[in-house]
Design a protein around this motif. Structure first.
Motif, short mmCIF file in Angstrom:
data_model
loop_
_atom_site.label_atom_id
_atom_site.label_comp_id
_atom_site.label_asym_id
_atom_site.label_seq_id
_atom_site.Cartn_x
_atom_site.Cartn_y
_atom_site.Cartn_z
N UNK A 1 58.51 5.90 -5.17
CA UNK A 1 59.17 6.67 -4.11
C UNK A 1 60.63 6.32 -4.03
N UNK A 2 61.46 7.31 -3.85
CA UNK A 2 62.91 7.13 -3.80
C UNK A 2 63.30 6.26 -2.61
N UNK A 3 64.14 5.30 -2.85
CA UNK A 3 64.55 4.38 -1.77
C UNK A 3 65.39 5.07 -0.70
N UNK A 4 66.04 6.17 -1.08
CA UNK A 4 66.94 6.83 -0.14
C UNK A 4 66.21 7.79 0.79
N UNK A 5 64.91 7.82 0.67
CA UNK A 5 64.14 8.77 1.45
C UNK A 5 64.33 8.53 2.95
N UNK A 6 64.45 9.61 3.69
CA UNK A 6 64.69 9.49 5.14
C UNK A 6 63.42 8.99 5.82
N UNK A 7 63.58 8.18 6.87
CA UNK A 7 62.40 7.62 7.55
C UNK A 7 61.43 8.70 8.02
N UNK A 8 61.96 9.81 8.52
CA UNK A 8 61.04 10.86 8.99
C UNK A 8 60.20 11.39 7.84
N UNK A 9 60.80 11.47 6.67
CA UNK A 9 60.05 11.95 5.52
C UNK A 9 58.98 10.93 5.09
N UNK A 10 59.33 9.66 5.19
CA UNK A 10 58.32 8.64 4.88
C UNK A 10 57.14 8.81 5.81
N UNK A 11 57.44 8.92 7.08
CA UNK A 11 56.35 9.06 8.05
C UNK A 11 55.54 10.32 7.76
N UNK A 12 56.24 11.42 7.48
CA UNK A 12 55.53 12.66 7.21
C UNK A 12 54.64 12.53 5.98
N UNK A 13 55.18 11.92 4.94
CA UNK A 13 54.40 11.77 3.71
C UNK A 13 53.19 10.85 3.94
N UNK A 57 43.88 18.18 12.07
CA UNK A 57 44.77 19.15 12.75
C UNK A 57 45.89 18.44 13.50
N UNK A 58 45.55 17.37 14.21
CA UNK A 58 46.58 16.66 14.97
C UNK A 58 47.63 16.07 14.02
N UNK A 59 47.16 15.52 12.92
CA UNK A 59 48.08 14.88 11.98
C UNK A 59 48.93 15.92 11.25
N UNK A 60 48.32 17.01 10.85
CA UNK A 60 49.10 18.04 10.14
C UNK A 60 50.19 18.62 11.05
N UNK A 61 49.84 18.82 12.30
CA UNK A 61 50.82 19.35 13.24
C UNK A 61 52.01 18.39 13.33
N UNK A 62 51.70 17.12 13.38
CA UNK A 62 52.75 16.10 13.44
C UNK A 62 53.60 16.12 12.17
N UNK A 63 52.96 16.28 11.03
CA UNK A 63 53.69 16.32 9.76
C UNK A 63 54.70 17.47 9.78
N UNK A 64 54.26 18.62 10.27
CA UNK A 64 55.15 19.77 10.32
C UNK A 64 56.36 19.55 11.23
N UNK A 65 56.16 18.75 12.27
CA UNK A 65 57.29 18.44 13.15
C UNK A 65 58.27 17.49 12.47
N UNK A 66 57.71 16.57 11.70
CA UNK A 66 58.55 15.50 11.15
C UNK A 66 59.30 15.90 9.88
N UNK A 67 58.68 16.75 9.06
CA UNK A 67 59.29 16.94 7.74
C UNK A 67 60.39 18.02 7.73
N UNK A 68 60.64 18.57 8.89
CA UNK A 68 61.78 19.47 8.98
C UNK A 68 61.52 20.88 8.48
N UNK A 69 60.31 21.15 8.01
CA UNK A 69 60.03 22.48 7.48
C UNK A 69 59.50 23.42 8.57
N UNK A 70 59.09 22.85 9.67
CA UNK A 70 58.57 23.68 10.76
C UNK A 70 57.22 24.32 10.44
N UNK A 71 56.54 23.81 9.42
CA UNK A 71 55.23 24.40 9.09
C UNK A 71 54.19 23.98 10.12
N UNK A 72 53.29 24.89 10.47
CA UNK A 72 52.21 24.52 11.38
C UNK A 72 51.01 24.03 10.57
N UNK A 73 49.94 23.68 11.30
CA UNK A 73 48.77 23.09 10.62
C UNK A 73 48.23 24.02 9.54
#
Lengths: 258, 346, 100
Positions: A1-13, A57-73
């Protein structure tokens, strides 16, 4: 994993891995409805599937909030391709007999039990909340698997042999649950996640205690080990699973609601 | 447990929601006088398991409750067929919960049947070898996603019409099981309507899917009430006896008419054309008139020549047979536990 | 116990009692099949409390219940019918005495 990855992306992944485990296992458990050994067991497996789907469902919804894509579950569940799914191989394995399912559930729920026990103190409040709810559910799942492994292991000679064979078949898929990825390390550093390797001994000890009481034997070290699920490298079965799960949603690209 | 945001929460959608069930509860739970069977039945009392009852009454109940239970269990299949493909995760959760409820309803009903002195395993054997039937509606295939909604709306809607009166069936355990079933079933009908309501406001293809499902399920749903049993048709049927015994409260034809009257306005709301050119309001009767039902098709499907008869039973039998080793193992384990604890005491 | 016994695929019947909320008694909910008490309890949870209907569940082997018989109804229950002095309304007390 790239070291420069943003924390929100780490959490989302990181969350995506947990979500996909729950979602894909729901898909397999759902296949049992109307096929369980006794109607009471249809009820039980249905409850477990519903618990896991709720987690997903709860986790996917959270992922969509964090990764900046705005995708829903649903965008995450239905519009990602196979290589973008981060679940472990254990949960995508095609449905076997009831012994296979209980072997899979015993390992998976033992893993999730340790996982969610720790994640209740995640710095991601949504994840901590999901964990607090999930730990109650998973405690029940683990107990359910335990009850059945005991009965099949210490039941008839036939069930003993079949349960042992099921444990042996599932063994190659265990290691991946407890293998750290770069994302796990980054998520642990940030306080969001927990290293899977740290869950291994407690989960294994639990499984071993059940296996011993069930008069079964822990399988020998498997020759083959599944790996790569967290990087989107899956088994051939995964493509068919997704094709089935996603096809209605995808064949109506202009539909906005179901 | 799943929100319904598509209509006014106070608006009645089906019989169970519309207070009919609540009206029945006082009589369903009336204490009753006790005493001999005839007096119980004629005073709308409840017959309980250990009471004396005519053998024909017992046999009729066993047959009817078993068939009802079998329908729930076989009914898991056409809808279970769509769990893996539900087009949203919310729908997947609803469908999983619904199919699980069908299993639960089957179990409540087997439980009621067992109070009459039969064992569930006997009843399942009779289902598996074709001696006992299940509702013919489940011999039709679920071909598209809209069929899941159509089953909820039409099939469960028809089932509720049949089932609400059974909540005050003269046989206590059956009536109690039905009260539980009816309460849960109203979620089934609502989720079906909501699913279709969503399609009706969707794309052209979604609307076409909805219309197609209504076309295929409308007539089989009307057949669910059973063959005509009023007027000339009443002679020689079971209806009269079942009514005298308080097992049945309304004729097939009355229930069917009620269902049509309830459903036509709902179809309008969905923008669906029901596939019956004769369907129209009859102000004189205060009911909708509808066209002739193809009873040849009904009897043909009932006798085994439906699209899915063999498939449904084969599926059920294979689950039962593949599970035998598991059930045996659990029994053997229970025996070991029992002998260990006896050993410990001794 | 002899290992040679043929295993039974059929499970015994259990009666299920559910306490709907704290402060209420357990009430009979129905029955189910299970091989042993542990699974009976779990099956009862999955079958009879999946909409939050209970806070406590009992399971009892149906065979272990001893029930009064309808044949005995007269001798069991009728004698209680004329013992009116067991009910508070039997007693006449002055209207102006409180807390009785």
């Amino acid at each position: 994993m790239d070291k420069t990855i943003a924390p929100a992306d780490v959490t989302a992944t990181y969350l995506l891995g947990l979500a996909d485990d729950a979602l894909i296992y729901t898909q397999r458990l759902g296949e049992w409805m109307s096929r369980a050994p006794q109607i009471e067991e249809d009820m039980a497996l249905g409850n477990i599937a519903l618990d896991l789907l709720g987690q997903a469902r709860a986790l996917l919804t959270r992922v969509g909030e964090l990764d900046g894509t705005g995708r829903d579950e649903d965008a995450l569940a239905y519009l990602r391709d196979e290589r973008e799914f981060r679940n472990v191989h254990l949960v995508e394995r095609p449905r076997g007999d009831f012994g296979d399912e209980m072997a899979r559930l015993l390992w998976f729920s033992s893993y999730q039990f340790e996982l969610y026990s720790q994640l209740t103190s995640s710095t991601d409040e949504v994840l901590a909340g999901v964990a607090a709810k999930a730990i109650k559910e998973v405690t029940y799942h683990r107990d359910h698997a335990t009850q059945w492994v005991l009965r099949l292991g210490d039941g008839t000679p036939e069930s003993h042999a079949r349960m042992q064979a099921a444990l042996d078949r599932v063994a190659p898929y265990v290691d991946e649950l407890f293998t750290d990825t770069a994302t796990d390390e980054a998520a642990t550093t940030s306080g969001v996640g927990v290293l899977p390797s740290q869950l291994r001994s407690a989960a294994t000890a639990y499984v071993r205690s059940v296996v011993d009481e069930a008069t079964l034997a822990m399988p020998a070290e498997p020759r083959r080990r599944a790996r790569g699920g967290r990087d989107g490298i899956h088994s051939q079965a995964m493509g068919y699973l997704l094709a089935e799960m996603q096809h209605i949603h995808r064949s109506h690209p202009d539909a906005t609601t179901w | 447990m799943y929100g319904n945001d598509f209509r006014d929460p106070d608006e009645q959608l089906n019989a169970a929601e519309g207070g009919a069930l609540d009206q029945l509860l006082p009589t369903a739970t009336r204490r009753g006088e006790g005493g001999d069977f005839e007096r119980l039945v004629s005073t709308d009392g409840r017959v309980e398991p250990r009471d004396e009852m005519p053998d024909a009454y017992r046999q009729t109940l066993i047959r009817q409750i078993a068939q009802h239970a079998h329908s729930e269990i076989i009914g898991m299949q056409p809808e279970g067929n769509w769990i893996s493909r539900a087009p949203s995760l919310r729908r997947k959760a609803i469908l999983l919960a619904k199919v699980q409820d069908e299993a639960g309803h089957g179990l409540y009903l087997y439980s009621a049947a067992e109070t009459l002195g039969v064992d569930r395993s006997e009843l399942l054997d009779k289902l598996h070898n074709g001696q006992q039937k299940y509702s013919s509606i489940f011999n039709y295939p679920t071909l598209t996603w809209a069929d899941v909604g159509a089953i909820g709306w039409l099939v469960d809607g028809a089932a509720i019409m049949n089932q609400v009166p059974l909540c005050r069936c003269s046989y206590g355990p059956y009536a109690r099981a039905m009260i539980r079933v009816c309460k849960e079933e109203s979620f089934h009908q609502r989720q079906g309507f909501e699913l279709l309501w969503t399609l009706s406001r969707g794309t052209e293809r979604q609307r076409a899917m909805l219309q197609d499902a209504a076309n295929r399920w409308w007539w089989p749903a009307l057949m669910m009430f059973g063959p005509p049993d009023t007027g000339e048709a009443a002679k020689g049927g079971h209806t009269e006896q079942s009514m005298a015994w308080g097992i049945k409260r309304f004729s097939n034809d009355d229930l069917r008419q009620k269902f049509v009257d309830m459903t036509v306005p709902q179809a309008d709301k969905l923008g669906v054309t029901l596939p019956d050119p004769d369907l129209r309001w009859n102000a004189e009767r205060g009911h909708y008139d509808f066209g002739p039902i193809d009873w040849d098709e009904f009897w043909r499907v009932l006798k085994g020549d439906g699209p899915c008869n063999e498939e449904r039973i084969a599926h059920r039998v294979s689950a039962h047979e593949e599970g035998a080793w598991v059930r045996e193992a659990a029994s053997a384990y229970a025996d070991k536990l029992a002998s260990r604890s006896t050993g410990a005491v001794a | 116990m002899s290992e040679a016994q043929t295993p039974r695929a059929e499970w015994p019947l259990w009666e299920v009692f559910v306490r709907a909320k704290r402060g209420l008694s357990h009430v009979h909910a129905g029955s189910l099949h299970a091989p042993d008490p542990q699974l009976a309890l779990r099956n009862a949870r999955d079958l009879y409390t999946r909409r939050g209907e209970g806070v406590s569940v009992w399971v009892v082997r149906a065979d272990d219940i001893t029930a009064s018989s309808p044949d005995e109804r007269d001798s069991f229950f009728d004698p209680a019918g004329d013992k009116v002095y067991r009910h508070p309304t039997f007693y006449e007390v002055p209207d102006d005495v409180e807390y009785l």
